[in-house]
Design a protein around this motif. Sequence first.
Motif, short mmCIF file in Angstrom:
data_model
loop_
_atom_site.label_atom_id
_atom_site.label_comp_id
_atom_site.label_asym_id
_atom_site.label_seq_id
_atom_site.Cartn_x
_atom_site.Cartn_y
_atom_site.Cartn_z
N TRP A 44 43.20 -42.61 -41.60
CA TRP A 44 43.98 -43.47 -42.50
C TRP A 44 43.48 -43.34 -43.94
N ASP A 45 42.17 -43.30 -44.11
CA ASP A 45 41.59 -43.15 -45.47
C ASP A 45 41.92 -41.76 -46.04
N TRP A 46 41.87 -40.72 -45.20
CA TRP A 46 42.19 -39.37 -45.69
C TRP A 46 43.64 -39.29 -46.15
N ARG A 64 45.46 -41.68 -47.36
CA ARG A 64 45.61 -42.36 -48.64
C ARG A 64 44.99 -41.54 -49.77
N ALA A 65 43.89 -40.85 -49.47
CA ALA A 65 43.26 -40.00 -50.49
C ALA A 65 44.17 -38.82 -50.84
N LEU A 66 44.92 -38.34 -49.86
CA LEU A 66 45.84 -37.22 -50.08
C LEU A 66 47.20 -37.68 -50.63
N HIS A 67 47.34 -38.99 -50.80
CA HIS A 67 48.58 -39.58 -51.32
C HIS A 67 49.80 -39.25 -50.44
N LEU A 68 49.56 -39.19 -49.13
CA LEU A 68 50.68 -39.02 -48.21
C LEU A 68 51.47 -40.33 -48.13
N PRO A 69 52.77 -40.24 -47.91
CA PRO A 69 53.57 -41.48 -47.82
C PRO A 69 53.13 -42.32 -46.63
N GLY A 70 53.20 -43.61 -46.79
CA GLY A 70 52.80 -44.49 -45.71
C GLY A 70 53.75 -44.41 -44.53
N GLU A 71 53.19 -44.47 -43.33
CA GLU A 71 54.02 -44.45 -42.13
C GLU A 71 54.98 -45.64 -42.09
N SER A 72 54.59 -46.72 -42.74
CA SER A 72 55.43 -47.92 -42.73
C SER A 72 56.78 -47.69 -43.41
N SER A 73 56.84 -46.75 -44.38
CA SER A 73 58.11 -46.50 -45.07
C SER A 73 59.16 -45.95 -44.11
#
Length: 300
Positions: free
Chosen positions: A61-63, A65-74
């Motif tokens: 999860w931290d990786w 966010r660090a990679l600025h991947l879109p959130g799964e929640s979207s």
Amino acid sequence: MAAGIRPGTRRPTGPETTGTSRPPLVRELLLVTVLFVVYKFGRQLANGHEDSAFRNADRVWDWERALHLPGESSVQQLLLHNDDLIRVANTFYATVHFPATIAFLIWLYVRRPAHYLWSRRVLALVTTAALALHILVPLAPPRMLAAAGLVDTAQVYGPSVYASTPDTDTMANQFAAMPSLHFGWALMVAIGLIAATRSRWRWLWLLHPLLTLLVIVGTANHYWLDAIVATALLGAALYFVPRPKLAQRSTVVRVQRAPSPRPAEPAVAPQTARAPESALTSGRTGASPEPEPQLAEALR
């Protein structure tokens, strides 16, 4: 010209394969069954490692966010707008994965034997590598991770293929999120069909892994990184397993006609010099030629 061959005649070359013979059916059924059984029971080896699974989930999860991947929640929010849509997504996750892959292999076995062998080897490599990662790196899915704030759509809306608690699940390992074989197999199905066919519409098969990706993320069963790792494993397998070439449907045999011999021209007799018309006339009538004017004058 060779007998029985006409210019422009199409000579069929058989199935659209490279000529590889179809492997024995019984042997292939045994191989695929063994692979499936080893995979299903091998995943069980990762059960009971909940602490490691949740620690790895926090790292993933931290990786992301660090990679600025879109959130799964979207993606999940799009599905949650409609109860029927989320149930369709859950049903897709539960029922399409294995049947689609099996149907893919059956079609290749019947119609493209060479591509069947190639695809089966690639899938075997990817599955073996995935199983090793499932055992070495247990990972809790995002639906179990409190920091993700996602809904376990299968448990809330149904249908679900997992038990409500992981420790009581005897059919599946719920801590085998990375890599996602749902996505890896779906991507191989699309690549295999694109490689084995010629239709201009064959690229639409890429919709299968795309839809699978949206489902596995939207139902909170996998992270984006699960699909990325599956893609990397598939790419490595495709690199090491040579792809067969697709044979031509038919070959146009063109036989050039030999030029026909020109008929010999009839011999023409050489023309002789024409005799004076007066001589010819006298010869025809038998009369003697008229005397010259000077001789006639002297006779008078």
